[in-house]
Design a protein around this motif. Structure first.
Motif, PDB file in Angstrom:
ATOM      1  N   CYS A  45      14.917  -7.840   5.864  1.00  0.00           N
ATOM      2  CA  CYS A  45      14.515  -6.443   5.700  1.00  0.00           C
ATOM      3  C   CYS A  45      14.369  -6.132   4.212  1.00  0.00           C
ATOM      4  O   CYS A  45      15.235  -6.479   3.411  1.00  0.00           O
ATOM      5  CB  CYS A  45      15.565  -5.536   6.332  1.00  0.00           C
ATOM      6  SG  CYS A  45      15.298  -3.778   6.047  1.00  0.00           S
ATOM      7  N   ILE A  46      13.284  -5.468   3.847  1.00  0.00           N
ATOM      8  CA  ILE A  46      13.058  -5.141   2.433  1.00  0.00           C
ATOM      9  C   ILE A  46      13.881  -3.942   1.988  1.00  0.00           C
ATOM     10  O   ILE A  46      13.956  -3.661   0.798  1.00  0.00           O
ATOM     11  CB  ILE A  46      11.559  -4.889   2.151  1.00  0.00           C
ATOM     12  CG1 ILE A  46      11.042  -3.699   2.950  1.00  0.00           C
ATOM     13  CG2 ILE A  46      10.748  -6.141   2.421  1.00  0.00           C
ATOM     14  CD1 ILE A  46       9.661  -3.232   2.534  1.00  0.00           C
ATOM     15  N   HIS A  47      14.509  -3.242   2.932  1.00  0.00           N
ATOM     16  CA  HIS A  47      15.298  -2.059   2.590  1.00  0.00           C
ATOM     17  C   HIS A  47      16.763  -2.409   2.339  1.00  0.00           C
ATOM     18  O   HIS A  47      17.343  -1.976   1.357  1.00  0.00           O
ATOM     19  CB  HIS A  47      15.185  -1.001   3.683  1.00  0.00           C
ATOM     20  CG  HIS A  47      13.782  -0.556   3.902  1.00  0.00           C
ATOM     21  ND1 HIS A  47      13.141   0.345   3.089  1.00  0.00           N
ATOM     22  CD2 HIS A  47      12.877  -0.921   4.848  1.00  0.00           C
ATOM     23  CE1 HIS A  47      11.909   0.522   3.512  1.00  0.00           C
ATOM     24  NE2 HIS A  47      11.715  -0.236   4.576  1.00  0.00           N
ATOM     25  N   CYS A  48      17.370  -3.184   3.240  1.00  0.00           N
ATOM     26  CA  CYS A  48      18.800  -3.487   3.098  1.00  0.00           C
ATOM     27  C   CYS A  48      19.067  -4.843   2.456  1.00  0.00           C
ATOM     28  O   CYS A  48      20.192  -5.127   2.070  1.00  0.00           O
ATOM     29  CB  CYS A  48      19.501  -3.387   4.455  1.00  0.00           C
ATOM     30  SG  CYS A  48      18.939  -4.602   5.693  1.00  0.00           S
ATOM     31  N   ARG A  49      18.062  -5.696   2.329  1.00  0.00           N
ATOM     32  CA  ARG A  49      18.133  -7.000   1.654  1.00  0.00           C
ATOM     33  C   ARG A  49      19.318  -7.870   2.096  1.00  0.00           C
ATOM     34  O   ARG A  49      20.200  -8.191   1.313  1.00  0.00           O
ATOM     35  CB  ARG A  49      18.169  -6.809   0.141  1.00  0.00           C
ATOM     36  CG  ARG A  49      16.970  -6.083  -0.445  1.00  0.00           C
ATOM     37  CD  ARG A  49      15.659  -6.662  -0.091  1.00  0.00           C
ATOM     38  NE  ARG A  49      15.569  -8.082  -0.396  1.00  0.00           N
ATOM     39  CZ  ARG A  49      14.471  -8.802  -0.260  1.00  0.00           C
ATOM     40  NH1 ARG A  49      13.384  -8.239   0.174  1.00  0.00           N
ATOM     41  NH2 ARG A  49      14.470 -10.065  -0.540  1.00  0.00           N
TER      42      ARG A  49
END
Length: 57
Positions: A45-49
């Motif tokens: 996920c690019i948000h929570c990495r």
């Protein structure tokens, strides 16, 4: 782990627990399963990495 649409669909994305961007089709996995999924090419996920959180990068 976020799952694809349909019965038996493969996973599509790995998230950190509690990620606001995780869809409704998700299931909890262990740290080892998350590392294996990322190593197998399932995107992070690019948000929570989760890759950064797990120390993959």
């Amino acid at each position: 782990m976020e799952l694809g649409i349909g019965v038996g669909s493969p996973p599509i994305e790995v998230h950190v627990g509690g990620c606001y961007a995780a869809g409704k089709r998700r299931r909890a996995i262990t740290r080892e399963q998350a590392l294996a999924a990322l190593a197998d090419g399932i995107r992070a996920c690019i948000h929570c990495r989760p890759d950064t959180e797990l120390g993959v990068l």
